[in-house]
Design an enzyme around this catalytic site. Structure first.
Site, short mmCIF file in Angstrom:
data_model
loop_
_atom_site.label_atom_id
_atom_site.label_comp_id
_atom_site.label_asym_id
_atom_site.label_seq_id
_atom_site.Cartn_x
_atom_site.Cartn_y
_atom_site.Cartn_z
N SER A 291 35.70 -6.06 -29.41
CA SER A 291 34.25 -6.22 -29.52
C SER A 291 33.57 -5.01 -30.14
O SER A 291 33.76 -4.72 -31.31
CB SER A 291 33.68 -6.54 -28.13
OG SER A 291 32.34 -6.94 -28.19
N ASP B 50 35.63 0.19 -43.34
CA ASP B 50 35.08 -0.45 -44.54
C ASP B 50 34.40 0.54 -45.47
O ASP B 50 34.42 0.36 -46.70
CB ASP B 50 34.08 -1.54 -44.14
CG ASP B 50 34.77 -2.84 -43.73
OD1 ASP B 50 36.00 -2.83 -43.59
OD2 ASP B 50 34.07 -3.85 -43.54
N LYS C 97 37.97 -9.76 -30.85
CA LYS C 97 36.87 -10.39 -30.12
C LYS C 97 35.60 -10.20 -30.94
O LYS C 97 34.93 -9.18 -30.85
CB LYS C 97 36.74 -9.77 -28.73
CG LYS C 97 35.92 -10.59 -27.72
CD LYS C 97 34.43 -10.37 -27.87
CE LYS C 97 33.66 -11.05 -26.77
NZ LYS C 97 32.20 -10.93 -26.94
#
Length: 538
Positions: free
Chosen positions: A285, A296, A310
């Site tokens: 999460s 990224d 998740k």
């Protein structure tokens, strides 16, 4: 009848925004509950009937939509809120007696003179010693409204009489930074255990302190971190990313796209400040949001194993009685467009819950070659255009296999039955003063203290008393692991520092060791963030 009225109110709340066909369905549900409660041949528990109906509906959806009772709701939210009202101790059970491991500095218990090693015999009029009470029941007795008082009787080693304490409950902080220390002269280490309301404040305070100690690079440990608040993950990522950098976005059929972007006030955006993030299969999460954003934007090297996956956003719907539905309304996406959520089949929670076990059976946790990613799951980072993968979870830049070479059934039983922990509690109870006098601080203890053969023999004897069969081959296999865990637990208890455990045990953690190698090798660190060959050819 009150429960029926609540049920009707809930139905009405959703019906107010529903289509005509949906209203008829909701009426059908309400009428069914009414018929059962009014005409069923036997008496029924309306409260349980409605709760079971809600749970049944949610179980047909995704694996993370859930219902919680008022008590369960409080227990779920408390660790994330950052504090509760109580007396300020951490404790464990030693021979059916509540044993104080440590008192929180400045807390109510410490202020009246309670000490680590004290045994709580009685709370108010209830004797708890020898009663084999559950920890949850004891916590309810010790916690209470801020400003309320509780009377406690304590047995202290070396004192003949029981000592009475009258303690005024106060707000007790729940910290989400488990450890923060200098792993070497240049590298800081911060262990984040959850993403709560105050995590960003704690994190920045820890970083500021480490900077004063000469930190030039940082390892963020998110292993075993199951997540928490979305906003907290955004706040932490903001520290490392430049203005307008996307951190995460969410989308759902009935939820418009929401974008969270860096505000440009991050203090650690300079790429010369190297960052490595540790993750494993239990990082989930909010942990995945932070790791995914830094990966990224090529701002950190991710080390470890593929994270849990998740990536579903739950919105809370609260009811008047304090219960709550946490309903999935959207999915998380990393800045490059990767959906964090791993695949699932609606209504099949059993298979979903076995995913980590299946990863172990498939060899993914032990060997990177067992992970096969199709081209359709290929993505590229936003600065270097490195090849990364989606498909659920965050795939690390440096894979670290799960090390099971020292694990054995004998070690598992010592831990699972509480024998190892009980041994440490008893040992510290007898030797606390001796240890603290001989080893003035944690660094001295870590360097000089040794778990010797006599200590391990006593632990073996304790295992035998707990009906754990001694196995020589398994013991030899796990000996060093057992000794290291015992030493780390002793450090935590003697020095009243939760970070002591990590500081003592990390040297044997393969993910930590790999993180240290990467962060201290600038050439390797830079090469891991460089464009991949496939990206260069684009």
């Amino acid at each position: 009848m009150k429960r029926l009225l609540l049920f009707i109110a809930v139905v009405a709340m959703f019906a107010s925004t529903a289509k005509a066909s949906e209203v008829n369905t909701l009426k059908k549900l309400m009428n069914a509950e009414f018929a059962i409660s009014q005409f069923y041949v036997d008496s029924v528990n309306e409260n349980k009937l409605v709760e079971d109906a809600i749970k049944g509906m949610l179980e047909q959806l995704d694996p993370h939509s859930s219902y919680s009772t008022p008590e369960e709701t409080r227990e779920l939210e408390e660790p994330l809120e950052g504090e509760f009202s109580g007396i300020g101790i951490s404790f464990n059970m030693l021979q059916d007696t509540l044993y104080v491991i440590q008192t929180i500095v400045g807390g109510p218990a410490e202020s009246v003179g309670m000490q680590a090693g004290d045994r709580i015999i009685q709370v108010e009029d209830t004797v708890i010693a020898g009663k084999k009470m559950r920890n949850t029941k004891i916590m309810k007795m010790l916690r209470g409204k801020k400003g309320s008082k509780v009377n406690i009787l304590v047995k202290r080693r070396g004192v003949a009489e029981l000592i009475p304490f009258r303690i005024t409950r106060d707000d007790i902080p729940l910290y989400s930074i488990d450890a923060a220390y200098m792993a070497d002269k240049h590298t800081g280490y911060v262990k984040v255990s959850r993403f709560g309301k105050k995590t960003d404040e704690e994190f920045n305070n820890a970083i500021a302190d480490l900077k004063k100690q000469g930190m030039e690079h940082l390892i963020i440990d998110l292993t075993n971190n199951g997540g928490g608040y979305l906003q907290t993950a955004v706040d932490l990522a903001n520290n490392f990313l430049g203005r307008d950098c996307e951190i995460v976005y969410t989308m759902g059929n009935n939820s418009p796209r929401f974008d969270a972007q860096a505000n440009g006030r991050g203090k650690y955006t300079d790429n010369d400040f190297r960052v490595v993030v540790m993750v494993d299969q239990y990082s989930a999460s909010a942990s995945e949001i932070l790791a995914g954003a830094l990966q990224d934007w090529d701002r950190a090297v991710i080390v470890g194993r593929r994270t849990f996956g998740k990536g579903l956003v739950q919105r809370p719907f609260r009811f008047e009685d304090g219960s709550m539905i946490r309903l999935t309304v959207a999915r998380y996406y990393t800045p490059s467009g990767r959906c964090i959520q791993k695949p699932y089949t609606a209504g099949d929670r059993e298979s979903y819950n076995k995913d980590i076990y299946n990863r172990f059976l498939d060899g993914e946790l032990a060997n990177a070659d067992s992970i096969h990613m199709p081209d359709s799951l290929s993505y590229y980072t936003l600065k270097s255009r490195r090849l990364i993968y989606g498909g659920g979870g965050i795939m690390p830049d440096v894979f670290v296999p799960l090390d099971t070479t020292e694990f054995s059934d004998y070690y598992r039983d010592l831990v699972a039955r509480g024998t190892l922990n009980q041994y440490v509690i008893d040992y510290v109870d007898k030797h606390r003063k001796e240890i603290s006098e001989k080893h003035k601080n944690l660094a001295d203890f870590d360097r000089d203290f040794t778990v010797d053969d006599a200590m391990l023999a006593n632990l073996q004897a304790a295992g035998t008393r707990d009906s754990i069969k001694f196995d020589t081959i398994q013991y030899q296999r796990s000996r060093q692991l057992i000794a290291d865990v015992v030493k780390a637990l002793i450090a935590r208890d003697v020095y009243a520092d939760t970070g002591a455990y990590n500081m003592v045990i990390n040297h044997r953690d393969p993910i930590f060791k790999q993180a240290m190698e990467v962060i201290n090798d600038k050439k390797r660190y830079d090469s891991l963030l460089a464009p991949s060959n496939s990206a260069k050819e684009q």
